[in-house]
Design an enzyme around this catalytic site. Sequence first.
Site, PDB file in Angstrom:
ATOM      1  N   ASN A  16       0.835  -1.214   0.000  1.00  0.00           N
ATOM      2  CA  ASN A  16       0.000   0.000   0.000  1.00  0.00           C
ATOM      3  C   ASN A  16       0.867   1.259   0.000  1.00  0.00           C
ATOM      4  OD1 ASN A  16      -3.049  -0.484   0.119  1.00  0.00           O
ATOM      5  ND2 ASN A  16      -2.220  -2.060   1.479  1.00  0.00           N
ATOM      6  N   MET A  92       1.328  -2.375  12.243  1.00  0.00           N
ATOM      7  CA  MET A  92       0.676  -3.371  13.093  1.00  0.00           C
ATOM      8  C   MET A  92       0.707  -3.053  14.591  1.00  0.00           C
ATOM      9  SD  MET A  92      -0.614  -5.240  10.830  1.00  0.00           S
ATOM     10  CE  MET A  92      -1.206  -6.703  11.687  1.00  0.00           C
ATOM     11  N   HIS A 111      -7.997  -0.572   6.132  1.00  0.00           N
ATOM     12  CA  HIS A 111      -8.394  -1.808   6.814  1.00  0.00           C
ATOM     13  C   HIS A 111      -9.056  -2.727   5.792  1.00  0.00           C
ATOM     14  CE1 HIS A 111      -9.531  -4.422  10.077  1.00  0.00           C
ATOM     15  NE2 HIS A 111     -10.736  -4.511   9.539  1.00  0.00           N
TER      16      HIS A 111
HETATM   17  C1  GRF Z   1      -3.169  -4.736   3.927  1.00  0.00           C
HETATM   18  O1  GRF Z   1      -4.032  -5.814   3.682  1.00  0.00           O
HETATM   19  C2  GRF Z   1      -3.881  -3.685   4.718  1.00  0.00           C
HETATM   20  O2  GRF Z   1      -5.240  -3.579   4.429  1.00  0.00           O
HETATM   21  C3  GRF Z   1      -3.711  -4.164   6.137  1.00  0.00           C
HETATM   22  O3  GRF Z   1      -2.425  -4.740   6.178  1.00  0.00           O
HETATM   23  C4  GRF Z   1      -2.046  -5.142   4.868  1.00  0.00           C
HETATM   24  C5  GRF Z   1      -0.767  -4.440   4.551  1.00  0.00           C
HETATM   25  O4  GRF Z   1      -0.177  -4.865   3.350  1.00  0.00           O
HETATM   26  N1  GRF Z   1      -3.912  -3.079   7.058  1.00  0.00           N
HETATM   27  P1  GRF Z   1       1.012  -4.030   2.714  1.00  0.00           P
HETATM   28  O5  GRF Z   1       2.142  -4.007   3.733  1.00  0.00           O
HETATM   29  O6  GRF Z   1       0.499  -2.661   2.402  1.00  0.00           O
HETATM   30  O7  GRF Z   1       1.392  -4.788   1.488  1.00  0.00           O
END
Ligand code: GRF
Length: 192
Positions: A16, A92, A111
């Site tokens: 992301n 996290m 989310h």
């Molecule tokens: C994604 O699925 C997001 O929605 C969740 O954690 C994941 C993160 O993935 N909060 P990335 O590190 O962005 O690939």
Amino acid sequence: MTKQKLVILISGRGSNMQALINACATPDFPADVVAVISNKVDAGGLTIAESHGITTAVCSHKDFANKTEFETALTDIIHSHKPDIVCLAGFMRVLGPTYFERIAVPTLNIHPSLLPKHKGLHTHEAVLDAGDTEHGCTVHIVTELLDDGEFIVQKSIPVMADDTVDSLAARLLVEEHKAYPEAIIAMAAKHH
Ligand code: GRF
């Protein structure tokens, strides 16, 4: 156009984050990524950010005696980059009172569910267990309540009969990567 300065917080692979970096590289996108901060030293996203020449920092909760000290250090690093928006992207740690007392700019999170359904972890399992016919993602303002706060963008996908946790996660991720840049555009529009 004044660009919104983004600080992105990650803990892992950073896809992301990468989507936001890509969006910021497109003409007329109303934001720039000014720094990426990870609470994990080995987060894959740090290498990606560095390959784009973006300033990175590690602020590990393990280096502090308690959450207050961690969040004080984290917000000090964030403030040093003077962001307009903080973007949690697979970050996290659950943020607490010290963070919200100090931060003073909006914090967004993505989310992987259609909030208010399926807060917390393991959302793809939860969707399958509930027999939902629709799944999705939500970009929302972060508050002290977990996976709560004003929704900025939601995107949905249909749940297929043969979907698994992995197939749902993969299909949803494509939508997540569109949703976060759209949410930044919406936030930038609010500020002007
Ligand atoms: C994604 O699925 C997001 O929605 C969740 O954690 C994941 C993160 O993935 N909060 P990335 O590190 O962005 O690939």
